[in-house]
Design an enzyme around this catalytic site. Structure first.
Site, PDB file in Angstrom:
ATOM      1  N   PRO A   1     -30.155  15.987  17.557  1.00 16.52           N
ATOM      2  CA  PRO A   1     -31.525  14.700  17.869  1.00 16.52           C
ATOM      3  C   PRO A   1     -32.017  15.004  19.318  1.00 16.52           C
ATOM      4  O   PRO A   1     -31.376  15.144  20.471  1.00 16.52           O
ATOM      5  CB  PRO A   1     -31.138  13.266  17.845  1.00 16.52           C
ATOM      6  N   GLY A   2     -33.425  14.800  19.162  1.00 19.81           N
ATOM      7  CA  GLY A   2     -34.039  14.823  20.867  1.00 19.81           C
ATOM      8  C   GLY A   2     -34.073  16.177  21.414  1.00 19.81           C
ATOM      9  O   GLY A   2     -34.199  15.843  22.738  1.00 19.81           O
TER      10      GLY A   2
ATOM     11  N   LYS B   1     -37.446  18.892  18.207  1.00 17.30           N
ATOM     12  CA  LYS B   1     -38.563  19.358  16.253  1.00 17.30           C
ATOM     13  C   LYS B   1     -39.819  18.944  16.010  1.00 17.30           C
ATOM     14  O   LYS B   1     -40.680  19.605  15.901  1.00 17.30           O
ATOM     15  CB  LYS B   1     -37.117  19.049  15.475  1.00 17.30           C
ATOM     16  N   THR B   2     -39.124  16.996  16.470  1.00 21.87           N
ATOM     17  CA  THR B   2     -40.715  16.408  15.720  1.00 21.87           C
ATOM     18  C   THR B   2     -42.276  17.320  16.973  1.00 21.87           C
ATOM     19  O   THR B   2     -42.808  16.870  16.683  1.00 21.87           O
ATOM     20  CB  THR B   2     -40.689  15.034  16.471  1.00 21.87           C
TER      21      THR B   2
ATOM     22  N   LYS C   1     -21.229  24.069  22.556  1.00 25.58           N
ATOM     23  CA  LYS C   1     -20.028  24.664  23.476  1.00 25.58           C
ATOM     24  C   LYS C   1     -19.183  24.595  24.565  1.00 25.58           C
ATOM     25  O   LYS C   1     -19.400  24.045  26.009  1.00 25.58           O
ATOM     26  CB  LYS C   1     -18.944  24.972  22.390  1.00 25.58           C
TER      27      LYS C   1
ATOM     28  N   SER D   1     -12.982  25.299  14.332  1.00 26.73           N
ATOM     29  CA  SER D   1     -12.818  26.191  14.906  1.00 26.73           C
ATOM     30  C   SER D   1     -11.219  26.221  16.417  1.00 26.73           C
ATOM     31  O   SER D   1     -11.520  26.350  16.988  1.00 26.73           O
ATOM     32  CB  SER D   1     -13.797  26.561  15.856  1.00 26.73           C
TER      33      SER D   1
END
Ligand code: ADP
Length: 770
Positions: A336-337, A340-341, A700, A657
């Site tokens: 999020p954030g 994309k939008t 990461k 992982s």
């Protein structure tokens, strides 16, 4: 003259009624039967004489004389009443009683006071004279009364009187009934009139007073629509149904709402499409910092679209539809954030198209996408058609937010509906259940977003072309904050550029200590909060402006809320540093292994998911089978059990992982060789000791840097991902690419204490030179 004469004599007179109403009565115009009366009282008044007389008995005038000195004289024959032969006859007595009762009733109904009534009636005991009294009060024509007077038979007269009384009572009943009816009719009508008036007032309030106009209005609007043939038939049918339905009925509203929806959809409205790649690039650059890959990908996409539409226009000049060709559907994936939008909005701006966004989060059944049939109470079109209405044009950029949050319920799979929406072969005739008529979605440019790729239904994923959005580095966040977020927050909080200035330290302080995210949403919120506090200061203290530094952040925003893991204080045997990734961003974690007396069990703690437990077991198996080459003492696992713990149990962890991290911790614990604290690692481990690639490398790495790590071990196959790592990050980090666990251990484990030497990192060199 007659009264004068009588008063001089025995005070008696003969009272008789005129047959005709003439001024000078003579024998001819008078009845013959009358009453002999006694003058009881006289009262001289200015206009004449008032006389009270009392009847004595009936008499018949056998002859009338001619007028003499103003009076008529008659020769009388007294008439005797015929009383019943047996006054005690029950029938006669019953008749008497009946007459009295009915007379009282009549008197009461006429409104005679009770007292007067009982006086009047109680005063006459004899049945015959009583009937005369009743007759006197009856409302009868003169001839009728005369007839009663002439009846000598008491019983007969009583019957006649009773009949007359009954008749009068009946008439009064009827009168009253009619009166009541009229009253109630009047009342009803008044009530109805009153209600209608109110109804009209209410309808007026609601703007519904003119149903006719309403229908006309809808008809006109529908006529103006450029519907296809099939929709037109259906819509016309509903319109006719509306005309036949009472405006007060619920049905009317249902039909009306449907027609309303039809008129509000963009059947033919479209914005003119201009694909100007130069302009698109400028707009994308203008709106967003960084995101170079994404921008490239979007521009390629637009270039393909442009070619397609140019070609199809050239091929078929007469194709009025101006088909824009069916490019693939873009799928923006990322935390999020991360914009994309916002990129989708820029695409709309660049294409000059309208923009709509619908959230698919929580869409659980097909009706969410395609609507409910109109027969449902409170039915509505699905989110797609709602979006189209909102867009107001048939070729908007349509953002399908959170496709990975589509749910599935017993009411059907929403993704099935979505598939049809996205299928170029079907979406030109998309049928929403509510509308029930095809709507053309073929010119819509759909873009979908998701946080997680693996939660998107497979068939849906096949339709889409994925564009990855990674998280931002601190440096990128700083730039985004300075160029976009801060100016926006200043404006929103009524501050000018001069009034609030923040130096880089202040912005970074917010980034590091108050936010923990891959994107910049939280950052923007915190900046907003900061700006509000500043605004309050400026307004309150009448300061001209504030130049905010790191200290101001601490003062205004309070204690830092984010405490990222920091690199360990010292090298410890059994503790290895791993890396993990969530939508909040990347971070490091510690894996602790310890060996204790026991029955050879493997104990796992710290909210590990199933996959993570599996990889712990795999690591242990590998260590057991390769003990010799790993330098593990032969009896290290005899009568021992192994405990692996991953602290920060509040954060659920899963995925393969951490395989090499757990193996490293384990080997370190078994060999008592310390793990180097400045090294963080990630990679999946096979039972044969091979290191397999993992995802989320950039996140990461960014998380590890935040924690102070400067050396990172990655799977060899993740080599390509290093290109995504920003230059400034690569400059401060040493990367080691490992193919096997041996490669990992060579870097991760500290040299034996007695060999005070720098760690051997000769294999594969650093990633940069690779
Ligand atoms: P997402 O859709 O990925 O959740 P948004 O597009 O809503 O994220 O972005 C959140 C906020 O951050 C928006 O106000 C957006 O303008 C801003 N933002 C994100 N990335 C950038 C960027 N690269 N440049 C400028 N602003 C950005």
């Amino acid at each position: 003259a007659a009264v004068q004469e009588a008063l001089t004599g025995d005070h008696r007179l003969f009272a008789v009624t005129q047959r005709e109403n003439v001024d000078a009565p003579s024998g001819e115009t008078l009845y013959s039967v009358g009453t002999v009366v006694q003058i009881v009282q006289t009262h001289r008044m200015r206009s004449g004489l008032q006389v009270v007389i009392q009847g004595e008995n009936r008499a018949q005038a056998l002859a009338y004389s001619a007028e003499h000195e103003g009076a008529l004289h008659a020769t009388l024959l007294d008439m005797e009443r015929l009383t019943p032969r047996n006054p005690k006859d029950p029938i006669f007595q019953a008749l008497d009683r009946e007459l009295r009762e009915r007379a009282v009733e009549l008197g009461t109904r006429r409104g005679v006071p009770n007292e007067a009534l009982s006086q009047l009636i109680g005063g006459i005991d004899e049945p015959g004279p009583f009937s005369d009294l009743v007759a006197y009060y009856l409302e009868l024509a003169t001839e009728e009364k005369q007839r009663l007077l002439e009846m000598l038979d008491d019983e007969g007269r009583m019957r006649e009187c009773l009949l007359a009384v009954e008749r009068e009572l009946a008439r009064m009943d009827a009168q009253e009934e009619i009166k009541a009816q009229v009253q109630s009719e009047l009342g009803e009508r008044q009530r109805e009139m009153h209600l209608r008036e109110q109804l009209r007032a209410i309808q007026k309030e609601l703007g519904e007073d003119e149903e006719k106009d309403d229908i006309e209005d809808i008809r006109a609007r529908i006529r103006a629509l450029d519907l296809g043939e099939e929709p037109r038939i259906e819509v016309d049918r509903e319109l006719r149904r509306l005309e036949r339905t009472s405006p007060q009925s619920a049905e009317y509203q249902v039909i009306r709402t449907f027609l309303e929806w039809v008129t509000e959809l963009p059947w033919q409205e479209r914005t003119e499409e201009k694909i100007d790649l130069q302009l698109a690039e400028t707009i994308l650059e203008e709106d967003h910092h960084g995101l170079a890959d994404v921008k490239d990908r979007v521009l390629e996409f637009l270039a393909v679209k442009k070619l397609q539409s140019d070609r199809s226009a050239a091929r078929d000049e007469t194709d009025a539809k101006g088909s824009t060709g069916h490019g693939p559907i873009l799928l923006f994936v990322g935390p999020p954030g991360v914009g994309k939008t916002s990129i989708a909005q820029s695409i709309a701006r660049a294409l000059g198209r309208k923009y709509v966004r619908i959230s698919l989060g929580g869409a659980r059944d097909e009706a969410d996408i395609r609507g409910h049939r109109r027969t449902y109470v409170g039915a509505m079109p699905g989110r797609i058609i709602q979006g189209m209405r909102q867009a107001g044009s048939k070729n908007p950029v349509f953002l399908l937010d959170e496709v990975d949050k589509l749910g599935v319920s017993f009411q059907g799979d929403p993704s099935a509906g979505l598939l049809e929406v996205l299928d170029p072969a079907q979406n030109s005739t998309f049928v929403d259940h509510y509308l029930g008529i095809p709507f053309d979605l073929s010119e819509v440019l759909f873009i979908a977003t998701a946080n997680y790729l693996d939660r998107i239904p497979g068939p849906l994923l096949d339709r889409m072309e994925r564009v990855d959005f990674a998280g931002y580095t601190e440096a990128e966040k700083l730039q985004i904050a300075k160029r976009y977020l801060l100016p926006r927050q200043r404006k929103e909080n009524g501050l000018t550029d001069e009034e609030l200035q923040m130096d880089d330290q202040a912005v970074l302080a917010i980034v590091q200590n108050y936010t923990r995210e891959a994107g910049v949403r939280q950052l923007e919120r915190e900046l907003g909060k900061f700006a509000r506090k500043i605004a309050r200061r400026i307004a309150g203290d009448k300061l001209a402006s504030i130049k905010a530094g790191g200290a101001d952040v601490r003062e205004l925003l309070g204690r830092p809320r984010v405490h990222p893991e920091r690199m360990a204080e010292e090298d410890i045997a059994g503790v290895a540093t791993g890396m993990f990734y969530t939508p909040m961003g990347g971070d490091i974690m510690f894996v602790e292994a310890s060996i204790m007396p026991g029955e050879g069990r493997l104990v796992l703690t710290g909210q590990l998911g199933d996959v993570m437990k599996e990889s712990a077991r795999a690591a242990l198996s590998y260590a057991k089978s390769h003990w010799r080459s790993l330098g593990i003492p032969e009896d290290a696992l005899n009568q021992r059990e192994v405990h692996i713990h991953v602290p920060a149990g509040a954060i659920p962890k899963d995925g393969p992982s951490a395989g090499i991290t757990m193996a490293t911790a384990l080997v370190s614990a078994l060999t008592a060789r310390k793990v180097r604290r400045e090294v963080a690692m990630t990679g999946e481990l096979t039972l044969t000791g091979r290191v397999l690639p993992i995802g989320g490398v950039k996140e990461k790495v960014l998380g590890a840097i935040r924690a102070g790590i400067r050396e990172i071990i990655l799977p060899f196959a993740n080599d390509a991902d290093l290109e995504d790592i920003p230059e400034d990050v690569r400059a401060v980090i040493s990367f080691h690419l490992a193919e096997t666990l041996d490669d990992v251990l060579k870097v991760a484990l500290a040299e034996e204490e007695h060999q005070e030497q720098a760690p051997e990192t000769g294999f594969h060199e650093q990633a940069m030179s690779h």
